[in-house]
Design a protein around this motif. Structure first.
Motif, PDB file in Angstrom:
ATOM      1  N   ARG A 109       0.861  -1.198  -0.157  1.00 17.77           N
ATOM      2  CA  ARG A 109      -0.065  -0.074   0.038  1.00 17.77           C
ATOM      3  C   ARG A 109       0.846   1.046   0.057  1.00 17.77           C
ATOM      4  NH1 ARG A 109      -4.411   2.578  -1.405  1.00 17.77           N
ATOM      5  NH2 ARG A 109      -5.263   3.885   0.149  1.00 17.77           N
ATOM      6  N   VAL A 110       2.022   1.030   0.729  1.00 22.77           N
ATOM      7  CA  VAL A 110       3.049   2.626   0.831  1.00 22.77           C
ATOM      8  C   VAL A 110       3.428   2.703  -0.651  1.00 22.77           C
ATOM      9  CG1 VAL A 110       5.148   3.283   1.803  1.00 22.77           C
ATOM     10  CG2 VAL A 110       3.484   2.002   3.226  1.00 22.77           C
ATOM     11  N   LEU A 111       3.811   1.553  -1.169  1.00 26.53           N
ATOM     12  CA  LEU A 111       4.470   1.562  -2.723  1.00 26.53           C
ATOM     13  C   LEU A 111       3.433   2.125  -3.574  1.00 26.53           C
ATOM     14  CD1 LEU A 111       6.662   1.027  -4.655  1.00 26.53           C
ATOM     15  CD2 LEU A 111       5.894  -1.316  -5.002  1.00 26.53           C
ATOM     16  N   GLU A 112       2.194   1.721  -3.542  1.00 25.43           N
ATOM     17  CA  GLU A 112       1.100   1.890  -4.603  1.00 25.43           C
ATOM     18  C   GLU A 112       0.752   3.561  -4.238  1.00 25.43           C
ATOM     19  OE1 GLU A 112      -3.852   1.543  -4.530  1.00 25.43           O
ATOM     20  OE2 GLU A 112      -2.619   0.228  -3.506  1.00 25.43           O
ATOM     21  N   LEU A 113       0.721   4.174  -3.164  1.00 24.60           N
ATOM     22  CA  LEU A 113       0.450   5.427  -2.809  1.00 24.60           C
ATOM     23  C   LEU A 113       1.525   6.400  -3.109  1.00 24.60           C
ATOM     24  CD1 LEU A 113      -1.483   5.131   0.674  1.00 24.60           C
ATOM     25  CD2 LEU A 113      -2.290   6.046  -1.557  1.00 24.60           C
ATOM     26  N   SER A 114       2.763   5.778  -2.824  1.00 29.09           N
ATOM     27  CA  SER A 114       3.901   6.613  -3.223  1.00 29.09           C
ATOM     28  C   SER A 114       4.090   6.945  -4.836  1.00 29.09           C
ATOM     29  CB  SER A 114       5.302   5.924  -2.746  1.00 29.09           C
ATOM     30  OG  SER A 114       5.161   6.037  -1.242  1.00 29.09           O
ATOM     31  N   LYS A 115       3.940   5.699  -5.377  1.00 31.52           N
ATOM     32  CA  LYS A 115       4.038   5.862  -7.008  1.00 31.52           C
ATOM     33  C   LYS A 115       2.877   6.518  -7.720  1.00 31.52           C
ATOM     34  CE  LYS A 115       5.166   2.248  -9.304  1.00 31.52           C
ATOM     35  NZ  LYS A 115       5.415   0.560  -9.444  1.00 31.52           N
ATOM     36  N   GLN A 116       1.659   6.504  -6.926  1.00 31.82           N
ATOM     37  CA  GLN A 116       0.448   7.370  -7.600  1.00 31.82           C
ATOM     38  C   GLN A 116       0.664   8.720  -7.196  1.00 31.82           C
ATOM     39  OE1 GLN A 116      -3.070   6.179  -5.514  1.00 31.82           O
ATOM     40  NE2 GLN A 116      -4.354   7.641  -6.635  1.00 31.82           N
ATOM     41  N   MET A 117       1.226   9.370  -6.102  1.00 29.26           N
ATOM     42  CA  MET A 117       1.510  10.727  -5.964  1.00 29.26           C
ATOM     43  C   MET A 117       2.608  11.140  -6.837  1.00 29.26           C
ATOM     44  SD  MET A 117       1.082  11.124  -1.803  1.00 29.26           S
ATOM     45  CE  MET A 117       1.385   9.631  -0.988  1.00 29.26           C
ATOM     46  N   PHE A 118       3.848  10.331  -7.082  1.00 23.62           N
ATOM     47  CA  PHE A 118       4.820  10.731  -7.650  1.00 23.62           C
ATOM     48  C   PHE A 118       4.452  10.908  -9.414  1.00 23.62           C
ATOM     49  CE2 PHE A 118       8.283  10.325  -4.753  1.00 23.62           C
ATOM     50  CZ  PHE A 118       8.987  11.721  -5.033  1.00 23.62           C
ATOM     51  N   ARG A 119       3.659   9.894  -9.705  1.00 21.04           N
ATOM     52  CA  ARG A 119       3.013   9.939 -11.165  1.00 21.04           C
ATOM     53  C   ARG A 119       2.328  11.029 -11.405  1.00 21.04           C
ATOM     54  NH1 ARG A 119       3.491   8.136 -16.083  1.00 21.04           N
ATOM     55  NH2 ARG A 119       4.324   6.119 -15.259  1.00 21.04           N
ATOM     56  N   ILE A 120       1.330  11.632 -10.452  1.00 16.23           N
ATOM     57  CA  ILE A 120       0.520  12.753 -10.540  1.00 16.23           C
ATOM     58  C   ILE A 120       1.533  14.034 -10.973  1.00 16.23           C
ATOM     59  CG2 ILE A 120      -1.020  14.285  -9.280  1.00 16.23           C
ATOM     60  CD1 ILE A 120      -2.044  11.949  -8.039  1.00 16.23           C
ATOM     61  N   VAL A 121       2.496  14.138  -9.999  1.00 18.55           N
ATOM     62  CA  VAL A 121       3.463  15.281 -10.174  1.00 18.55           C
ATOM     63  C   VAL A 121       4.243  15.118 -11.554  1.00 18.55           C
ATOM     64  CG1 VAL A 121       5.313  16.494  -9.127  1.00 18.55           C
ATOM     65  CG2 VAL A 121       3.638  15.577  -7.706  1.00 18.55           C
ATOM     66  N   ALA A 122       4.706  13.838 -11.830  1.00 16.10           N
ATOM     67  CA  ALA A 122       5.518  13.602 -12.908  1.00 16.10           C
ATOM     68  C   ALA A 122       4.638  14.034 -14.353  1.00 16.10           C
ATOM     69  CB  ALA A 122       6.082  12.417 -13.198  1.00 16.10           C
ATOM     70  N   GLU A 123       3.547  13.783 -14.139  1.00 20.76           N
ATOM     71  CA  GLU A 123       2.708  14.099 -15.438  1.00 20.76           C
ATOM     72  C   GLU A 123       2.321  15.413 -15.784  1.00 20.76           C
ATOM     73  OE1 GLU A 123      -0.778  11.414 -14.710  1.00 20.76           O
ATOM     74  OE2 GLU A 123       0.141   9.773 -15.702  1.00 20.76           O
ATOM     75  N   ALA A 124       2.341  16.218 -14.572  1.00 16.76           N
ATOM     76  CA  ALA A 124       2.144  17.616 -14.371  1.00 16.76           C
ATOM     77  C   ALA A 124       3.197  18.333 -14.796  1.00 16.76           C
ATOM     78  CB  ALA A 124       1.477  18.096 -13.195  1.00 16.76           C
ATOM     79  N   GLU A 125       4.240  17.930 -14.399  1.00 17.74           N
ATOM     80  CA  GLU A 125       5.791  18.642 -14.502  1.00 17.74           C
ATOM     81  C   GLU A 125       5.907  18.324 -16.064  1.00 17.74           C
ATOM     82  OE1 GLU A 125       7.270  20.922 -12.798  1.00 17.74           O
ATOM     83  OE2 GLU A 125       7.224  20.346 -10.753  1.00 17.74           O
TER      84      GLU A 125
END
Length: 413
Positions: A109-125
């Protein structure tokens, strides 16, 4: 473990460090946080957790201190997760960070949430800088402090058993902010991208400066929607922001439970009538329905001396009882109305208009669990059948065919 809903009240913006502080205040443990961070191949930082006063309120403070800061103290620019520090540490791409997270042995669950948050920022940047998400160089969000913020937030949410996140509107400052790329307007472009893509509502305040960081916006973007209208608060945590504003610079995090508002009491009104014509009863039914009755029906009964009669039944909300009684006494020959409260379970329903080759038809769409069923409305079908000179049942079949051909899910509610 019981599944919990986390409500983030972002009236003073949101950043990674504020969120982690609020989650620690909610009951996540420093031990679990440090144990999780120790799994990452990251060096050159330390974390500090303490208590501070914000506008007289006691709040938890979470700080990521990078090695190069020890010599000159913590930067005074506020939310560190927006890269206000010196940038001597290496730049990483989103692909590098994802690989690092995958290899760290984090809880699923920690991996899933971490990757989800980073993916959101990576896509925006990526959209801001015009390149694929995988190739985005994280000058700011990939900085050590932001990796720590995101993984810490994920670790705390997992430990607290958070399954669902909801957010308030997000208050943001105005003006400009200095960063890696020069002077940018507030909200910074990555934040506006995340807000636009994930349906976050930003509210601009008179406050000068940045109140929402890309990391904070990515956490808010985990949201499943706005908070419920009515909820019970189970626990509250307060996380401190780094700046001093006239209003308390805090993020409030609450574990909440949705409270279903009870439907206004339903009542059944009944009367027995043996001396009223069919026309009179039909007219009374029309009047009752026009006045807001949820249902009106007649049941054949036998009364004293074996007289054939009708029981007239009216289902209505509590607030309409007097109005219904007035119609019953005025429009029928009854001299008494009995009543009792009733309960009901009702499917969610909405009305949609479906375009058919014969013209528009109104359809009632009812949903149960994940399934939806459409029922063409009588008056619509009757009108189309009359206009086309077609039997009612044939027109009903054809309208239903049109309903079944299109996906009603997600239509106008």
């Amino acid at each position: 473990m019981e599944k919990k809903t986390l409500y983030l009240e972002c009236r003073s913006g949101i950043s990674g460090d504020m969120t982690v502080a609020a989650l620690l205040d909610l009951g996540a443990t420093e031990e679990n946080l440090r144990r999780t961070l120790a799994q990452l191949p990251l060096e050159g930082y330390e974390i500090r957790i303490g208590r501070v006063q914000k506008s007289g309120l006691d709040a938890c403070d979470f700080d990521v201190i990078l090695e190069e800061e020890h010599s000159h103290g913590h930067g005074a620019h506020g939310h560190h997760s927006h890269g206000e520090h010196s940038h001597t540490h290496e730049h990483r791409t989103w692909r590098d960070i994802e690989e690092m997270l995958d290899k760290a042995g984090l809880k699923p669950r920690v991996l899933e949430l971490s990757k989800q948050m980073f993916r959101i920022v990576a896509e925006a940047e990526g959209r801001v800088h015009g390149r694929p998400a995988e190739e985005v160089h994280f000058h700011e969000v990939g900085a050590v402090d932001s990796i720590v913020d995101i993984v810490s937030a994920a670790a705390c949410m997992e430990e607290l058993g958070i399954e669902k996140v909801v957010v308030s509107d997000i208050w943001e400052g105005q003006g400009h902010v200095h960063c890696q790329h020069g002077i940018l307007p507030v909200p910074v472009p990555a934040v506006t991208e995340i807000a636009a893509r994930h349906g976050l509502t930003l509210r601009q305040t008179e406050q000068s400066g940045e109140m929402v960081t890309p990391t904070g916006a990515a956490i808010a973007a985990l949201s499943d929607g706005k908070k419920p209208e009515a909820f019970a608060i189970k626990r509250i945590g307060i996380g401190a922001g780094k700046k001093e504003f006239p209003r308390a610079n805090i993020l409030r995090a609450m574990v909440i439970e949705e409270v279903k508002e009870p439907e206004e009491g339903l009542w059944m009104l009944e009367c027995n009538i043996d001396d009223c014509s069919g026309e009179t009863l039909g007219y009374a039914m029309e009047r009752l329905l026009e006045a807001g009755a949820l249902d009106v029906f007649f049941t054949p009964i036998y009364m004293k001396k074996n007289r054939p009669a009708y029981q007239l039944s009216v289902l209505c909300r509590e607030g309409l009882i007097q109005k219904m009684n007035a119609i019953l006494f005025r429009e029928t020959t009854t001299i008494g109305v009995r009543r009792y409260p009733v309960e009901r379970d009702a499917l969610k329903r909405r009305i949609e208009e479906v375009l058919t080759p014969y013209g528009p038809a109104r359809v009632k769409v009812c949903s149960f669990e994940e399934e939806e069923t459409g029922y063409p409305e009588y008056e619509s079908v009757k009108k189309l059948a009359g206009e086309q000179g077609m039997p009612y049942k044939e027109m009903y079949r054809r309208v239903l065919e049109q309903v079944n051909q299109r996906a009603l899910i997600g239509g106008d509610k």
